[in-house]
Write an enzyme that holds these catalytic residues in place. Structure first.
Site, mmCIF file in Angstrom:
data_model
loop_
_atom_site.group_PDB
_atom_site.id
_atom_site.type_symbol
_atom_site.label_atom_id
_atom_site.label_comp_id
_atom_site.label_asym_id
_atom_site.label_seq_id
_atom_site.Cartn_x
_atom_site.Cartn_y
_atom_site.Cartn_z
ATOM 1 N N ARG A 102 -9.201 -0.347 9.186
ATOM 2 C CA ARG A 102 -10.616 -0.027 8.926
ATOM 3 C C ARG A 102 -11.495 -1.262 9.138
ATOM 4 O O ARG A 102 -12.641 -1.157 9.550
ATOM 5 C CB ARG A 102 -10.793 0.521 7.506
ATOM 6 C CG ARG A 102 -10.150 1.890 7.298
ATOM 7 C CD ARG A 102 -10.641 2.549 6.017
ATOM 8 N NE ARG A 102 -10.296 1.803 4.820
ATOM 9 C CZ ARG A 102 -9.162 1.930 4.132
ATOM 10 N NH1 ARG A 102 -8.252 2.819 4.535
ATOM 11 N NH2 ARG A 102 -8.931 1.208 3.056
ATOM 12 N N SER B 34 5.022 4.413 2.616
ATOM 13 C CA SER B 34 3.993 4.956 1.740
ATOM 14 C C SER B 34 4.467 6.148 0.904
ATOM 15 O O SER B 34 3.793 7.168 0.833
ATOM 16 C CB SER B 34 2.781 5.370 2.592
ATOM 17 O OG SER B 34 1.660 5.554 1.767
ATOM 18 N N ASN C 234 6.637 5.883 -5.182
ATOM 19 C CA ASN C 234 7.783 5.540 -6.050
ATOM 20 C C ASN C 234 7.481 5.876 -7.514
ATOM 21 O O ASN C 234 8.385 6.244 -8.257
ATOM 22 C CB ASN C 234 8.298 4.101 -5.879
ATOM 23 C CG ASN C 234 7.247 3.126 -5.446
ATOM 24 O OD1 ASN C 234 6.066 3.416 -5.581
ATOM 25 N ND2 ASN C 234 7.655 2.002 -4.930
ATOM 26 N N CYS C 235 6.207 5.803 -7.896
ATOM 27 C CA CYS C 235 5.856 6.135 -9.281
ATOM 28 C C CYS C 235 6.117 7.617 -9.589
ATOM 29 O O CYS C 235 6.216 8.001 -10.757
ATOM 30 C CB CYS C 235 4.383 5.816 -9.548
ATOM 31 S SG CYS C 235 3.937 4.135 -9.097
ATOM 32 N N THR D 62 -0.501 -17.188 1.302
ATOM 33 C CA THR D 62 0.558 -18.025 0.743
ATOM 34 C C THR D 62 0.246 -19.486 1.077
ATOM 35 O O THR D 62 -0.828 -19.789 1.601
ATOM 36 C CB THR D 62 1.919 -17.640 1.362
ATOM 37 O OG1 THR D 62 1.865 -17.958 2.758
ATOM 38 C CG2 THR D 62 2.227 -16.159 1.174
ATOM 39 N N ILE E 86 0.092 -16.532 6.613
ATOM 40 C CA ILE E 86 1.010 -15.567 5.984
ATOM 41 C C ILE E 86 0.471 -15.171 4.618
ATOM 42 O O ILE E 86 0.156 -16.026 3.782
ATOM 43 C CB ILE E 86 2.433 -16.168 5.837
ATOM 44 C CG1 ILE E 86 2.954 -16.631 7.203
ATOM 45 C CG2 ILE E 86 3.376 -15.142 5.217
ATOM 46 C CD1 ILE E 86 4.351 -17.219 7.180
ATOM 47 N N TYR E 87 0.378 -13.883 4.404
ATOM 48 C CA TYR E 87 -0.102 -13.331 3.138
ATOM 49 C C TYR E 87 1.084 -12.722 2.390
ATOM 50 O O TYR E 87 2.082 -12.338 2.989
ATOM 51 C CB TYR E 87 -1.133 -12.222 3.394
ATOM 52 C CG TYR E 87 -2.364 -12.694 4.135
ATOM 53 C CD1 TYR E 87 -2.314 -12.916 5.514
ATOM 54 C CD2 TYR E 87 -3.554 -12.912 3.471
ATOM 55 C CE1 TYR E 87 -3.444 -13.356 6.202
ATOM 56 C CE2 TYR E 87 -4.684 -13.344 4.154
ATOM 57 C CZ TYR E 87 -4.620 -13.566 5.521
ATOM 58 O OH TYR E 87 -5.732 -14.003 6.201
ATOM 59 N N GLY F 287 1.688 -7.722 -3.885
ATOM 60 C CA GLY F 287 2.513 -6.808 -4.686
ATOM 61 C C GLY F 287 3.526 -7.510 -5.563
ATOM 62 O O GLY F 287 3.343 -8.662 -5.987
ATOM 63 N N TYR G 298 -20.423 10.501 -25.637
ATOM 64 C CA TYR G 298 -19.920 11.276 -26.776
ATOM 65 C C TYR G 298 -20.474 12.696 -26.791
ATOM 66 O O TYR G 298 -21.681 12.910 -26.656
ATOM 67 C CB TYR G 298 -20.282 10.597 -28.112
ATOM 68 C CG TYR G 298 -20.170 11.562 -29.268
ATOM 69 C CD1 TYR G 298 -18.922 12.120 -29.597
ATOM 70 C CD2 TYR G 298 -21.283 11.968 -29.997
ATOM 71 C CE1 TYR G 298 -18.816 13.054 -30.615
ATOM 72 C CE2 TYR G 298 -21.177 12.886 -31.022
ATOM 73 C CZ TYR G 298 -19.936 13.436 -31.329
ATOM 74 O OH TYR G 298 -19.819 14.357 -32.312
HETATM 75 P P1 FAD Z 1 7.152 -1.611 -2.881
HETATM 76 O O1 FAD Z 1 6.186 -0.517 -3.068
HETATM 77 O O2 FAD Z 1 8.439 -1.544 -3.632
HETATM 78 O O3 FAD Z 1 7.461 -1.749 -1.339
HETATM 79 C C1 FAD Z 1 8.307 -2.748 -0.841
HETATM 80 C C2 FAD Z 1 8.929 -2.231 0.442
HETATM 81 O O4 FAD Z 1 9.367 -3.318 1.195
HETATM 82 C C3 FAD Z 1 10.168 -1.376 0.181
HETATM 83 O O5 FAD Z 1 9.995 -0.086 0.741
HETATM 84 C C4 FAD Z 1 11.287 -2.137 0.882
HETATM 85 O O6 FAD Z 1 12.221 -1.287 1.511
HETATM 86 C C5 FAD Z 1 10.526 -2.943 1.909
HETATM 87 N N1 FAD Z 1 11.227 -4.167 2.306
HETATM 88 C C6 FAD Z 1 11.747 -5.112 1.497
HETATM 89 N N2 FAD Z 1 12.276 -6.119 2.210
HETATM 90 C C7 FAD Z 1 12.072 -5.807 3.515
HETATM 91 C C8 FAD Z 1 12.399 -6.449 4.727
HETATM 92 N N3 FAD Z 1 13.008 -7.639 4.738
HETATM 93 N N4 FAD Z 1 12.067 -5.845 5.874
HETATM 94 C C9 FAD Z 1 11.422 -4.655 5.866
HETATM 95 N N5 FAD Z 1 11.102 -3.989 4.745
HETATM 96 C C10 FAD Z 1 11.405 -4.567 3.584
HETATM 97 N N6 FAD Z 1 3.861 1.085 -11.272
HETATM 98 C C11 FAD Z 1 2.771 1.496 -11.966
HETATM 99 O O7 FAD Z 1 1.767 0.782 -12.008
HETATM 100 N N7 FAD Z 1 2.767 2.702 -12.620
HETATM 101 C C12 FAD Z 1 3.838 3.540 -12.598
HETATM 102 O O8 FAD Z 1 3.800 4.635 -13.170
HETATM 103 C C13 FAD Z 1 4.995 3.118 -11.892
HETATM 104 N N8 FAD Z 1 6.094 3.895 -11.870
HETATM 105 C C14 FAD Z 1 7.168 3.508 -11.115
HETATM 106 C C15 FAD Z 1 8.279 4.345 -11.076
HETATM 107 C C16 FAD Z 1 9.372 3.993 -10.312
HETATM 108 C C17 FAD Z 1 10.576 4.881 -10.300
HETATM 109 C C18 FAD Z 1 9.350 2.783 -9.562
HETATM 110 C C19 FAD Z 1 10.508 2.404 -8.706
HETATM 111 C C20 FAD Z 1 8.262 1.936 -9.617
HETATM 112 C C21 FAD Z 1 7.162 2.287 -10.394
HETATM 113 N N9 FAD Z 1 6.046 1.460 -10.503
HETATM 114 C C22 FAD Z 1 4.956 1.866 -11.221
HETATM 115 C C23 FAD Z 1 6.016 0.144 -9.849
HETATM 116 C C24 FAD Z 1 5.285 0.216 -8.524
HETATM 117 O O9 FAD Z 1 5.820 1.251 -7.771
HETATM 118 C C25 FAD Z 1 5.440 -1.116 -7.817
HETATM 119 O O10 FAD Z 1 4.831 -2.109 -8.607
HETATM 120 C C26 FAD Z 1 4.792 -1.107 -6.445
HETATM 121 O O11 FAD Z 1 5.369 -0.129 -5.634
HETATM 122 C C27 FAD Z 1 4.960 -2.468 -5.791
HETATM 123 O O12 FAD Z 1 4.440 -2.439 -4.504
HETATM 124 P P2 FAD Z 1 4.997 -3.418 -3.387
HETATM 125 O O13 FAD Z 1 4.254 -3.098 -2.142
HETATM 126 O O14 FAD Z 1 4.998 -4.789 -3.881
HETATM 127 O O15 FAD Z 1 6.518 -3.016 -3.233
#
Ligand code: FAD
Length: 554
Positions: A28, A45, A48-49, A281, A286-287, A290, A435
């Site tokens: 965008r 995308s 996971n939550c 970073t 490099i950024y 999460g 309220y």
């Molecule tokens: P992620 O969303 O985990 O994405 C990281 C991705 O990087 C993964 O898909 C992985 O396969 C990929 N990856 C890693 N290394 C490499 C590599 N070397 N090459 C290519 N790909 C790679 N948070 C909340 O705030 N509220 C909630 O209710 C909540 N519930 C959750 C429930 C569950 C079951 C889980 C698992 C997590 C939950 N979380 C919740 C936490 C939240 O999902 C994470 O904080 C968030 O997804 C983090 O985002 P991220 O992009 O850092 O990592």
């Protein structure tokens, strides 16, 4: 931007919360950039939550968890999504990443102008997890979910053990219970939900037990007892044995920083990648966003690693914008604001709790109230327990926790907003909130708890912690006779609140005096009365007997 006629190439590693957000936002912000999203898993995308809620069938269709597909990224955003593509190395000098196609095992180098790392975190795998067992799982991604569901279809488990009473563990407990499975929850710590203080976690533990879940607290798992390729029970350190047809482990996560570390990027004290306000970073090309990062905490000031979806998404937006345009708004701070439903209760917190205040050396005071989520004369009002922590000198809010049935989400977000703006209990007391009887109260619970804290700081009268030792105090119990019978307070002088104005002379005004009721509300009236009649030192037991019971229960 790339310094050549070639379009700027942004490569993103990790395609879920932070990475997918960064990709969409970068597009965008920059229509010309080439954007490549590399994800080692089969999907990008995904929600996971939402995984626990599909496990229990509350989210009925698996496809609803796929928030955006590679096809959508391609068509709508012209983002080149490569799934089953793992990045195994970064060469900062050459500005390339090494990618392995996990289907063909082919390896290739990919040039980047800007690189965004969003590799998330990894669930911890405990030592007692015997390798090769087929009925022990983590719930971290779609593969995990599919594996658990397949096993449940195949074996129809009657019993389940969940190890770890954090957010994911509790959500899984609720969902397995929903399926009619007999669930045990095992937690090494003395209480569930680490972000909560023990007194606030106690009602959640009660609710868990009320639902028929066997709750084991202070219970470390020593070993897994297996039969063939299956775990059949867990042996606890105290000798107890928990039988189980299926085990789900949710004992915490660690940041996935191997790539960043190997590339020589700065790692902070908490083990997360160090980033600036634009998520850059130590290498500005490099950024990182999460779970793998550590970010400045709004109360502690220092960088903290808080693995939650909100900050991952916000960080992705900022990194995507900055990588695409060279400028962006600031990331700001994190507060660890979180919420979880546990059967009929909701627990939420923001900022820091008592344990963190103590370890960080913060001087703090606490106030606890019970208040209805909306006007009590309007049907279906539910009580919630609110606790706030604040600085005694300035009244600055330091943290808040809420447990209740409804209206918890709204209040925790008000408190988080106040924290974000470094607000005080005086700001909270002044908030002008919406309220009408179905929605709140003319004095909203967050106003109300601020009034209590203001009284405390103004010594009108001061609060005593719910678990305080009462020896040496003249204790005045102003509850009704029925209440004192149901939950006695040893050594207290019982004078119901409506008799206090006639009977207060029975008390010794020279003695330090603490007034106690069920929640602290009537005790406040009693304490004001006694102070006004010359009692030397008067306190109100915050949260009253209901919180004292919880505070002393562990
Ligand atoms: P992620 O969303 O985990 O994405 C990281 C991705 O990087 C993964 O898909 C992985 O396969 C990929 N990856 C890693 N290394 C490499 C590599 N070397 N090459 C290519 N790909 C790679 N948070 C909340 O705030 N509220 C909630 O209710 C909540 N519930 C959750 C429930 C569950 C079951 C889980 C698992 C997590 C939950 N979380 C919740 C936490 C939240 O999902 C994470 O904080 C968030 O997804 C983090 O985002 P991220 O992009 O850092 O990592």
């Amino acid at each position: 931007m790339s310094g050549s006629s070639q379009p700027l190439r942004i490569v993103i590693v990790g395609g879920v919360a932070g990475g997918a957000t960064a990709a969409a936002r970068a597009r965008r912000a920059n229509a010309q950039a080439e954007i490549i999203l590399l994800e080692k898993g089969p999907a990008v995308s995904f929600a996971n939550c939402g995984l626990p809620y599909h496990l229990g069938g509350e989210i009925t269709e698996r496809k609803k968890l796929l928030v955006a597909t590679p096809e959508l990224f391609d068509k709508r955003f012209q983002v080149d999504v490569r799934t089953t593509s793992e990045v195994i190395a970064i060469d900062r000098a050459a500005r390339t990443v090494t990618v392995v196609n996990l289907q063909t095992q082919a390896t290739y180098q990919l040039h980047y102008d800007r690189l965004i790392l969003a590799t998330g975190s990894e669930p911890l795998r405990p030592d007692f997890w015997t390798s090769g067992v087929r009925n022990v799982f983590q719930l971290w991604n779609l593969n995990d979910l599919d594996a658990v569901l397949a096993m449940m279809r195949e074996r129809q488990p009657q019993t389940a053990a969940v190890i770890g009473a954090g957010f994911i563990g509790l959500e899984v407990v609720e969902q397995l219970h929903r399926l009619g499975i007999d669930v045990s929850l095992i937690e090494r710590n003395p209480h569930v939900l680490k972000p909560l203080d023990a007194d606030m976690a106690a009602p959640i533990a009660e609710e868990i037990k009320k639902q028929g879940v066997q709750l084991y607290l202070n219970a470390g798992v020593e070993k897994m007892i297996t039969a063939g390729d299956r775990a059949v029970a867990l042996q606890l350190q105290d000798g107890r044995r928990v039988e189980s047809d299926i085990v789900i482990v949710g004992i915490g996560v660690r940041p996935r920083v191997e790539l960043a570390h190997a590339a020589g990027l700065a790692i902070g004290k908490q083990g997360g990648v160090t980033v600036n306000a634009w998520m850059q970073t130590s290498d500005p090309l490099i950024y990182a966003v999460g779970d793998m990062t550590e970010l400045p905490h709004g109360v502690l000031e220092s960088p903290q690693r808080i693995p939650l979806a909100g900050s991952a998404n916000r960080g992705g937006r900022i990194a995507g914008t900055h990588a695409a345009t060279g400028q962006a708004a600031n990331m700001g701070v994190v507060l660890g604001t979180s919420i979880v439903r546990v059967f009929n209760l909701v627990a939420a917190s923001t900022g820091i709790n008592e344990q963190t205040c103590q370890s960080a050396g913060f001087d703090y005071r606490t106030a606890i109230i019970q208040a209805a989520d909306h006007a009590t004369y309007y049907p279906n009002a539910h009580e919630m327990i609110l606790k706030i922590l604040y600085a005694p000198d300035s009244g600055r809010l330091l943290g808040a926790q809420i447990v209740g049935e409804s209206g918890v989400d709204k209040r925790i977000d008000i408190l988080a907003t106040t924290l974000h703006f470094r607000g005080t209990i005086h700001d909270l007391a002044q908030l002008d909130l919406a309220y009408a009887p179905p929605f709140g109260a003319a004095k909203d619970p967050v106003n109300m708890i601020a009034f209590v804290a203001q009284n405390d700081l103004a010594e009108h009268p001061t609060l005593l912690p719910a678990a305080a030792a009462l020896a040496g105090w003249q204790v005045v119990d102003v509850r009704t006779a029925a209440e004192t019978q149901a939950l006695p307070l040893a050594g207290a002088k019982h004078i119901p609140i409506d008799e206090l104005s006639l009977r207060w002379q029975e008390l010794d005004p020279s003695q330090p005096t603490v007034v106690v009721c069920h929640s602290g509300k009537r005790a406040h009236i009693g304490a004001c009365w006694l102070s006004g009649h010359g009692f030397a030192k008067v306190r109100n037991l915050t949260g009253g007997m209901s919180m004292r019971r919880h505070a002393l229960s562990h």
